[in-house]
Motif scaffolding. Sequence first.
Motif, PDB file in Angstrom:
ATOM      1  N   MET A   1       3.523 -11.435  -3.512  1.00  0.00           N
ATOM      2  CA  MET A   1       3.416  -9.642  -3.406  1.00  0.00           C
ATOM      3  C   MET A   1       4.919  -8.883  -3.143  1.00  0.00           C
ATOM      4  O   MET A   1       4.115  -7.918  -3.206  1.00  0.00           O
ATOM      5  N   THR A   2       5.989  -9.566  -2.434  1.00  0.00           N
ATOM      6  CA  THR A   2       7.108  -8.873  -1.656  1.00  0.00           C
ATOM      7  C   THR A   2       6.890  -8.306  -2.973  1.00  0.00           C
ATOM      8  O   THR A   2       7.952  -7.005  -3.031  1.00  0.00           O
ATOM      9  N   ARG A   3       7.959  -9.640  -3.931  1.00  0.00           N
ATOM     10  CA  ARG A   3       8.535  -8.897  -5.499  1.00  0.00           C
ATOM     11  C   ARG A   3       7.248  -8.283  -5.791  1.00  0.00           C
ATOM     12  O   ARG A   3       8.487  -7.141  -7.019  1.00  0.00           O
ATOM     13  N   ALA A   4       6.142  -8.069  -6.003  1.00  0.00           N
ATOM     14  CA  ALA A   4       5.390  -7.119  -6.934  1.00  0.00           C
ATOM     15  C   ALA A   4       5.338  -5.784  -6.031  1.00  0.00           C
ATOM     16  O   ALA A   4       5.603  -4.737  -6.330  1.00  0.00           O
ATOM     17  N   GLY A   5       5.718  -5.824  -4.896  1.00  0.00           N
ATOM     18  CA  GLY A   5       5.882  -4.462  -4.469  1.00  0.00           C
ATOM     19  C   GLY A   5       7.190  -3.757  -4.499  1.00  0.00           C
ATOM     20  O   GLY A   5       7.371  -2.358  -5.030  1.00  0.00           O
ATOM     21  N   GLY A   6       8.087  -4.368  -4.891  1.00  0.00           N
ATOM     22  CA  GLY A   6       8.981  -4.364  -5.540  1.00  0.00           C
ATOM     23  C   GLY A   6       9.483  -3.569  -7.250  1.00  0.00           C
ATOM     24  O   GLY A   6       9.795  -2.755  -7.015  1.00  0.00           O
ATOM     25  N   VAL A   7       8.494  -4.114  -7.867  1.00  0.00           N
ATOM     26  CA  VAL A   7       7.923  -3.963  -9.581  1.00  0.00           C
ATOM     27  C   VAL A   7       7.693  -3.115  -9.193  1.00  0.00           C
ATOM     28  O   VAL A   7       7.473  -1.692  -9.980  1.00  0.00           O
ATOM     29  N   THR A   8       6.052  -2.016  -8.158  1.00  0.00           N
ATOM     30  CA  THR A   8       5.482  -1.100  -8.262  1.00  0.00           C
ATOM     31  C   THR A   8       5.811  -0.717  -7.003  1.00  0.00           C
ATOM     32  O   THR A   8       4.602  -0.479  -6.187  1.00  0.00           O
ATOM     33  N   PRO A   9       6.726  -0.141  -6.362  1.00  0.00           N
ATOM     34  CA  PRO A   9       6.678   0.997  -4.876  1.00  0.00           C
ATOM     35  C   PRO A   9       5.416   1.464  -4.975  1.00  0.00           C
ATOM     36  O   PRO A   9       5.152   1.472  -3.423  1.00  0.00           O
ATOM     37  N   ALA A  10       4.691   2.355  -5.466  1.00  0.00           N
ATOM     38  CA  ALA A  10       3.558   3.418  -4.939  1.00  0.00           C
ATOM     39  C   ALA A  10       2.216   2.185  -3.903  1.00  0.00           C
ATOM     40  O   ALA A  10       1.474   2.997  -3.836  1.00  0.00           O
ATOM     41  N   TYR A  11       2.269   1.186  -4.329  1.00  0.00           N
ATOM     42  CA  TYR A  11       1.274   0.694  -4.028  1.00  0.00           C
ATOM     43  C   TYR A  11       1.649  -0.294  -2.698  1.00  0.00           C
ATOM     44  O   TYR A  11       0.482  -0.221  -1.629  1.00  0.00           O
ATOM     45  N   GLY A  12       2.831  -0.572  -2.212  1.00  0.00           N
ATOM     46  CA  GLY A  12       3.429  -1.262  -0.656  1.00  0.00           C
ATOM     47  C   GLY A  12       2.835  -2.470  -1.230  1.00  0.00           C
ATOM     48  O   GLY A  12       2.116  -2.574   0.387  1.00  0.00           O
TER      49      GLY A  12
ATOM     50  N   GLY B   1      -2.058  -6.966  -1.519  1.00  0.00           N
ATOM     51  CA  GLY B   1      -2.698  -6.664  -1.834  1.00  0.00           C
ATOM     52  C   GLY B   1      -4.337  -6.162  -1.399  1.00  0.00           C
ATOM     53  O   GLY B   1      -4.763  -6.617  -2.350  1.00  0.00           O
ATOM     54  N   TYR B   2      -4.395  -6.780  -0.155  1.00  0.00           N
ATOM     55  CA  TYR B   2      -5.681  -6.733   0.347  1.00  0.00           C
ATOM     56  C   TYR B   2      -6.316  -5.466   0.407  1.00  0.00           C
ATOM     57  O   TYR B   2      -5.242  -4.308   0.849  1.00  0.00           O
ATOM     58  N   GLY B   3      -7.307  -4.624   0.472  1.00  0.00           N
ATOM     59  CA  GLY B   3      -7.934  -3.354   0.225  1.00  0.00           C
ATOM     60  C   GLY B   3      -7.799  -2.397   1.439  1.00  0.00           C
ATOM     61  O   GLY B   3      -8.231  -2.373   2.362  1.00  0.00           O
ATOM     62  N   THR B   4      -6.800  -2.432   2.141  1.00  0.00           N
ATOM     63  CA  THR B   4      -5.867  -1.551   3.374  1.00  0.00           C
ATOM     64  C   THR B   4      -6.317   0.458   2.647  1.00  0.00           C
ATOM     65  O   THR B   4      -6.318   0.423   1.356  1.00  0.00           O
ATOM     66  N   LYS B   5      -6.201   0.502   3.679  1.00  0.00           N
ATOM     67  CA  LYS B   5      -6.497   2.229   3.368  1.00  0.00           C
ATOM     68  C   LYS B   5      -5.237   2.792   2.357  1.00  0.00           C
ATOM     69  O   LYS B   5      -5.827   3.400   1.547  1.00  0.00           O
ATOM     70  N   ARG B   6      -4.103   2.241   2.719  1.00  0.00           N
ATOM     71  CA  ARG B   6      -2.800   2.847   1.991  1.00  0.00           C
ATOM     72  C   ARG B   6      -3.326   2.472   1.182  1.00  0.00           C
ATOM     73  O   ARG B   6      -2.454   3.092  -0.543  1.00  0.00           O
ATOM     74  N   HIS B   7      -3.860   0.931   0.575  1.00  0.00           N
ATOM     75  CA  HIS B   7      -4.177   0.583  -1.132  1.00  0.00           C
ATOM     76  C   HIS B   7      -4.861   1.181  -1.720  1.00  0.00           C
ATOM     77  O   HIS B   7      -4.286   1.633  -2.987  1.00  0.00           O
ATOM     78  N   ARG B   8      -5.437   1.378  -1.115  1.00  0.00           N
ATOM     79  CA  ARG B   8      -7.258   1.702  -1.698  1.00  0.00           C
ATOM     80  C   ARG B   8      -6.886   3.691  -1.943  1.00  0.00           C
ATOM     81  O   ARG B   8      -7.075   3.884  -3.175  1.00  0.00           O
ATOM     82  N   SER B   9      -6.151   4.216  -1.065  1.00  0.00           N
ATOM     83  CA  SER B   9      -5.335   5.563  -1.763  1.00  0.00           C
ATOM     84  C   SER B   9      -5.276   6.087  -2.738  1.00  0.00           C
ATOM     85  O   SER B   9      -4.645   6.699  -3.619  1.00  0.00           O
ATOM     86  N   ALA B  10      -3.960   4.111  -2.649  1.00  0.00           N
ATOM     87  CA  ALA B  10      -2.899   5.083  -3.666  1.00  0.00           C
ATOM     88  C   ALA B  10      -3.616   4.431  -4.963  1.00  0.00           C
ATOM     89  O   ALA B  10      -3.136   4.268  -6.175  1.00  0.00           O
ATOM     90  N   ILE B  11      -4.767   3.627  -4.984  1.00  0.00           N
ATOM     91  CA  ILE B  11      -5.687   3.329  -6.375  1.00  0.00           C
ATOM     92  C   ILE B  11      -5.865   4.348  -7.012  1.00  0.00           C
ATOM     93  O   ILE B  11      -6.135   4.751  -7.919  1.00  0.00           O
ATOM     94  N   THR B  12      -6.547   5.324  -5.478  1.00  0.00           N
ATOM     95  CA  THR B  12      -7.319   6.180  -6.068  1.00  0.00           C
ATOM     96  C   THR B  12      -6.204   7.263  -6.654  1.00  0.00           C
ATOM     97  O   THR B  12      -6.372   8.575  -7.741  1.00  0.00           O
TER      98      THR B  12
END
Length: 247
Positions: A170-181, A187-198
Amino acid sequence: MARTRSDSPTLFNLPVRPDFQMEAGLLREGLAPVAGLDEAGRGPLAGPVVAAAVILDVNRLPDGLDDSKRLSAEARDRLFEAIIEMAVSVSVASLSAASIDGSDILRASLEAMRRAAAGLCVTPLFALADGRDVPPGLCCPARAVVKGDQRSQSIAAASIVAKVTRDRMMTRAGGVTPAYGFEAHMGYGTKRHRSAITEHGAVSRLHRMSFAPLRDLGPSLPASERRNTDQPLVEAGDKHAIDRQPA
Protein backbone atom coordinates in the motif's frame (compact mmCIF):
# COMPACT_ATOMS: atom_id res chain seq x y z
CA MET A 1 -16.74 -23.63 3.30
CA ALA A 2 -15.86 -25.84 6.26
CA ARG A 3 -16.71 -24.39 9.65
CA THR A 4 -15.11 -26.09 12.61
CA ARG A 5 -16.47 -26.53 16.10
CA SER A 6 -16.26 -23.39 18.22
CA ASP A 7 -12.80 -22.64 19.49
CA SER A 8 -13.70 -19.35 21.17
CA PRO A 9 -11.40 -18.67 24.13
CA THR A 10 -12.62 -17.04 27.29
CA LEU A 11 -10.90 -13.92 28.57
CA PHE A 12 -9.03 -15.98 31.16
CA ASN A 13 -7.76 -18.51 28.59
CA LEU A 14 -5.93 -15.94 26.48
CA PRO A 15 -2.19 -15.83 27.21
CA VAL A 16 -0.48 -12.49 27.71
CA ARG A 17 1.37 -13.27 24.49
CA PRO A 18 0.95 -16.13 22.03
CA ASP A 19 2.84 -19.29 22.94
CA PHE A 20 3.87 -22.55 21.27
CA GLN A 21 1.58 -24.88 23.24
CA MET A 22 -0.78 -25.80 20.40
CA GLU A 23 2.13 -26.48 18.07
CA ALA A 24 3.94 -28.52 20.72
CA GLY A 25 0.87 -30.72 21.21
CA LEU A 26 0.65 -31.36 17.47
CA LEU A 27 4.37 -32.14 17.30
CA ARG A 28 3.95 -34.73 20.07
CA GLU A 29 1.27 -36.36 17.91
CA GLY A 30 3.75 -36.61 15.04
CA LEU A 31 2.09 -33.83 13.03
CA ALA A 32 5.23 -31.95 12.08
CA PRO A 33 5.75 -29.55 10.45
CA VAL A 34 2.94 -27.24 11.60
CA ALA A 35 2.08 -24.08 9.66
CA GLY A 36 0.43 -20.96 11.00
CA LEU A 37 -1.93 -19.09 8.64
CA ASP A 38 -3.26 -15.55 8.88
CA GLU A 39 -4.30 -12.65 6.66
CA ALA A 40 -4.21 -8.88 6.64
CA GLY A 41 -6.54 -6.44 4.95
CA ARG A 42 -10.10 -7.68 5.36
CA GLY A 43 -11.49 -4.28 6.34
CA PRO A 44 -9.96 -1.65 4.01
CA LEU A 45 -11.75 0.02 1.13
CA ALA A 46 -8.74 -0.43 -1.15
CA GLY A 47 -5.92 -2.83 -1.88
CA PRO A 48 -5.51 -6.60 -1.79
CA VAL A 49 -6.08 -9.04 1.01
CA VAL A 50 -2.73 -10.63 1.85
CA ALA A 51 -2.17 -13.95 3.62
CA ALA A 52 0.94 -15.60 4.96
CA ALA A 53 1.87 -19.13 5.97
CA VAL A 54 4.77 -19.69 8.35
CA ILE A 55 6.46 -22.86 9.61
CA LEU A 56 8.55 -21.90 12.62
CA ASP A 57 11.73 -23.69 13.64
CA VAL A 58 11.04 -25.05 17.13
CA ASN A 59 14.70 -24.49 18.00
CA ARG A 60 14.81 -20.90 16.70
CA LEU A 61 11.65 -19.05 17.72
CA PRO A 62 11.88 -15.27 17.20
CA ASP A 63 11.63 -13.33 20.44
CA GLY A 64 8.62 -11.05 20.91
CA LEU A 65 6.08 -12.68 18.55
CA ASP A 66 2.61 -11.22 19.05
CA ASP A 67 -0.58 -10.28 17.22
CA SER A 68 0.58 -7.81 14.56
CA LYS A 69 -2.16 -5.36 15.61
CA ARG A 70 -0.61 -5.10 19.09
CA LEU A 71 2.87 -4.23 17.75
CA SER A 72 4.32 -0.94 16.58
CA ALA A 73 5.36 -0.63 12.94
CA GLU A 74 9.01 -0.72 14.04
CA ALA A 75 8.50 -3.92 16.03
CA ARG A 76 6.64 -5.54 13.12
CA ASP A 77 9.47 -4.71 10.73
CA ARG A 78 12.06 -6.13 13.12
CA LEU A 79 10.09 -9.32 13.65
CA PHE A 80 9.40 -9.65 9.92
CA GLU A 81 13.14 -9.80 9.28
CA ALA A 82 13.65 -12.26 12.16
CA ILE A 83 10.88 -14.55 10.88
CA ILE A 84 12.30 -14.55 7.36
CA GLU A 85 15.75 -15.39 8.72
CA MET A 86 14.77 -18.01 11.31
CA ALA A 87 11.63 -19.79 10.05
CA VAL A 88 11.75 -23.10 8.21
CA SER A 89 9.48 -21.75 5.47
CA VAL A 90 7.49 -18.59 4.76
CA SER A 91 5.02 -18.02 1.94
CA VAL A 92 2.83 -15.05 1.02
CA ALA A 93 -0.17 -14.83 -1.32
CA SER A 94 -2.62 -12.05 -2.14
CA LEU A 95 -5.96 -11.57 -3.88
CA SER A 96 -6.67 -8.29 -5.64
CA ALA A 97 -9.54 -5.88 -5.12
CA ALA A 98 -11.16 -7.25 -8.29
CA SER A 99 -10.99 -10.80 -6.90
CA ILE A 100 -12.56 -9.61 -3.65
CA ASP A 101 -15.35 -7.91 -5.60
CA GLY A 102 -15.87 -11.08 -7.63
CA SER A 103 -16.62 -13.19 -4.55
CA ASP A 104 -16.59 -11.66 -1.06
CA ILE A 105 -13.95 -10.72 1.46
CA LEU A 106 -14.29 -13.88 3.57
CA ARG A 107 -13.89 -16.22 0.60
CA ALA A 108 -11.02 -14.14 -0.73
CA SER A 109 -9.27 -14.19 2.65
CA LEU A 110 -9.59 -17.97 2.93
CA GLU A 111 -8.40 -18.47 -0.65
CA ALA A 112 -5.36 -16.29 0.02
CA MET A 113 -4.54 -18.45 3.06
CA ARG A 114 -4.93 -21.60 0.97
CA ARG A 115 -2.56 -20.25 -1.67
CA ALA A 116 -0.03 -19.18 0.96
CA ALA A 117 -0.03 -22.68 2.48
CA ALA A 118 0.37 -24.23 -0.97
CA GLY A 119 3.39 -22.02 -1.60
CA LEU A 120 5.42 -23.32 1.34
CA CYS A 121 8.61 -25.08 0.29
CA VAL A 122 7.98 -27.66 3.04
CA THR A 123 4.56 -29.32 3.00
CA PRO A 124 2.96 -29.03 6.45
CA LEU A 125 1.22 -32.00 8.05
CA PHE A 126 -1.12 -29.68 9.96
CA ALA A 127 -2.12 -26.01 9.86
CA LEU A 128 -3.48 -23.58 12.44
CA ALA A 129 -5.63 -20.93 10.75
CA ASP A 130 -6.67 -17.70 12.43
CA GLY A 131 -10.41 -17.17 12.66
CA ARG A 132 -13.53 -19.33 12.68
CA ASP A 133 -13.11 -21.06 9.33
CA VAL A 134 -10.69 -23.57 7.84
CA PRO A 135 -9.70 -22.47 4.31
CA PRO A 136 -11.22 -24.92 1.80
CA GLY A 137 -8.81 -27.02 -0.23
CA LEU A 138 -5.83 -26.82 2.12
CA CYS A 139 -2.92 -29.15 1.46
CA CYS A 140 -3.21 -30.65 4.97
CA PRO A 141 -5.64 -31.03 7.87
CA ALA A 142 -6.20 -27.84 9.84
CA ARG A 143 -7.86 -26.27 12.84
CA ALA A 144 -9.49 -22.83 12.96
CA VAL A 145 -8.34 -20.88 16.02
CA VAL A 146 -10.37 -17.88 17.16
CA LYS A 147 -8.01 -15.05 18.16
CA GLY A 148 -5.25 -17.32 16.95
CA ASP A 149 -2.77 -14.48 16.49
CA GLN A 150 -2.98 -13.93 20.27
CA ARG A 151 -2.69 -17.64 21.12
CA SER A 152 -0.33 -19.32 18.65
CA GLN A 153 3.18 -18.12 17.82
CA SER A 154 2.94 -19.66 14.35
CA ILE A 155 -0.23 -17.70 13.59
CA ALA A 156 1.26 -14.55 15.15
CA ALA A 157 4.28 -14.90 12.86
CA ALA A 158 1.97 -15.26 9.85
CA SER A 159 0.01 -12.18 10.94
CA ILE A 160 3.22 -10.13 11.08
CA VAL A 161 4.43 -11.28 7.67
CA ALA A 162 1.02 -10.62 6.09
CA LYS A 163 0.65 -7.18 7.70
CA VAL A 164 4.16 -5.97 6.83
CA THR A 165 3.86 -7.24 3.25
CA ARG A 166 0.50 -5.57 2.73
CA ASP A 167 1.63 -2.29 4.28
CA ARG A 168 4.61 -2.21 1.90
CA MET A 169 2.30 -2.84 -1.06
CA MET A 170 0.00 0.00 0.00
CA THR A 171 2.97 2.31 0.53
CA ARG A 172 3.95 1.55 -3.07
CA ALA A 173 0.38 2.34 -4.11
CA GLY A 174 0.67 5.68 -2.34
CA GLY A 175 3.59 6.56 -4.57
CA VAL A 176 1.63 5.63 -7.68
CA THR A 177 -1.57 7.50 -6.70
CA PRO A 178 -0.44 10.29 -4.34
CA ALA A 179 -3.83 12.00 -4.09
CA TYR A 180 -5.18 9.22 -1.86
CA GLY A 181 -2.50 8.91 0.83
CA PHE A 182 -2.49 5.11 0.85
CA GLU A 183 0.88 5.10 2.58
CA ALA A 184 -0.74 6.76 5.61
CA HIS A 185 -3.97 4.77 6.03
CA MET A 186 -3.20 1.55 4.07
CA GLY A 187 -6.58 1.70 2.33
CA TYR A 188 -8.78 1.90 5.44
CA GLY A 189 -11.78 4.21 5.40
CA THR A 190 -10.27 7.19 7.19
CA LYS A 191 -11.64 10.71 6.80
CA ARG A 192 -8.76 11.60 4.48
CA HIS A 193 -9.35 8.53 2.32
CA ARG A 194 -13.11 9.09 2.05
CA SER A 195 -12.55 12.74 1.16
CA ALA A 196 -10.15 11.70 -1.60
CA ILE A 197 -12.72 9.25 -2.97
CA THR A 198 -15.35 12.00 -2.99
CA GLU A 199 -13.00 14.41 -4.76
CA HIS A 200 -11.21 12.08 -7.20
CA GLY A 201 -13.41 9.00 -7.50
CA ALA A 202 -12.26 5.39 -7.25
CA VAL A 203 -8.94 4.03 -8.49
CA SER A 204 -9.21 1.18 -10.94
CA ARG A 205 -7.55 -2.03 -9.68
CA LEU A 206 -7.16 -0.64 -6.17
CA HIS A 207 -10.58 0.21 -4.74
CA ARG A 208 -13.01 -2.51 -3.72
CA MET A 209 -16.12 -1.50 -5.62
CA SER A 210 -18.35 -3.93 -3.71
CA PHE A 211 -17.65 -2.07 -0.44
CA ALA A 212 -19.66 0.92 0.75
CA PRO A 213 -19.26 3.83 -0.01
CA LEU A 214 -17.86 2.71 -3.38
CA ARG A 215 -20.74 0.63 -4.74
CA ASP A 216 -22.33 3.51 -6.64
CA LEU A 217 -19.08 4.97 -7.94
CA GLY A 218 -17.03 4.24 -11.04
CA PRO A 219 -13.31 4.76 -11.58
CA SER A 220 -12.81 8.48 -12.17
CA LEU A 221 -9.20 9.22 -11.34
CA PRO A 222 -7.97 12.38 -13.12
CA ALA A 223 -6.35 11.64 -16.47
CA SER A 224 -3.03 13.09 -15.27
CA GLU A 225 -2.80 10.32 -12.67
CA ARG A 226 -4.84 7.55 -14.32
CA ARG A 227 -1.94 6.56 -16.56
CA ASN A 228 -0.04 5.38 -13.47
CA THR A 229 -2.64 2.88 -12.32
CA ASP A 230 -1.27 0.24 -14.67
CA GLN A 231 2.08 0.23 -12.87
CA PRO A 232 2.53 -2.85 -10.68
CA LEU A 233 2.38 -2.37 -6.92
CA VAL A 234 5.28 -4.80 -6.62
CA GLU A 235 8.10 -4.51 -9.09
CA ALA A 236 9.57 -7.45 -10.97
CA GLY A 237 12.06 -9.23 -8.79
CA ASP A 238 10.34 -8.49 -5.47
CA LYS A 239 9.73 -11.65 -3.47
CA HIS A 240 6.18 -12.66 -2.49
CA ALA A 241 7.25 -16.04 -1.13
CA ILE A 242 10.42 -16.57 0.87
CA ASP A 243 11.38 -20.06 1.92
CA ARG A 244 14.26 -21.71 3.74
CA GLN A 245 14.78 -25.45 3.67
CA PRO A 246 15.65 -27.04 7.03
CA ALA A 247 19.37 -27.34 7.63
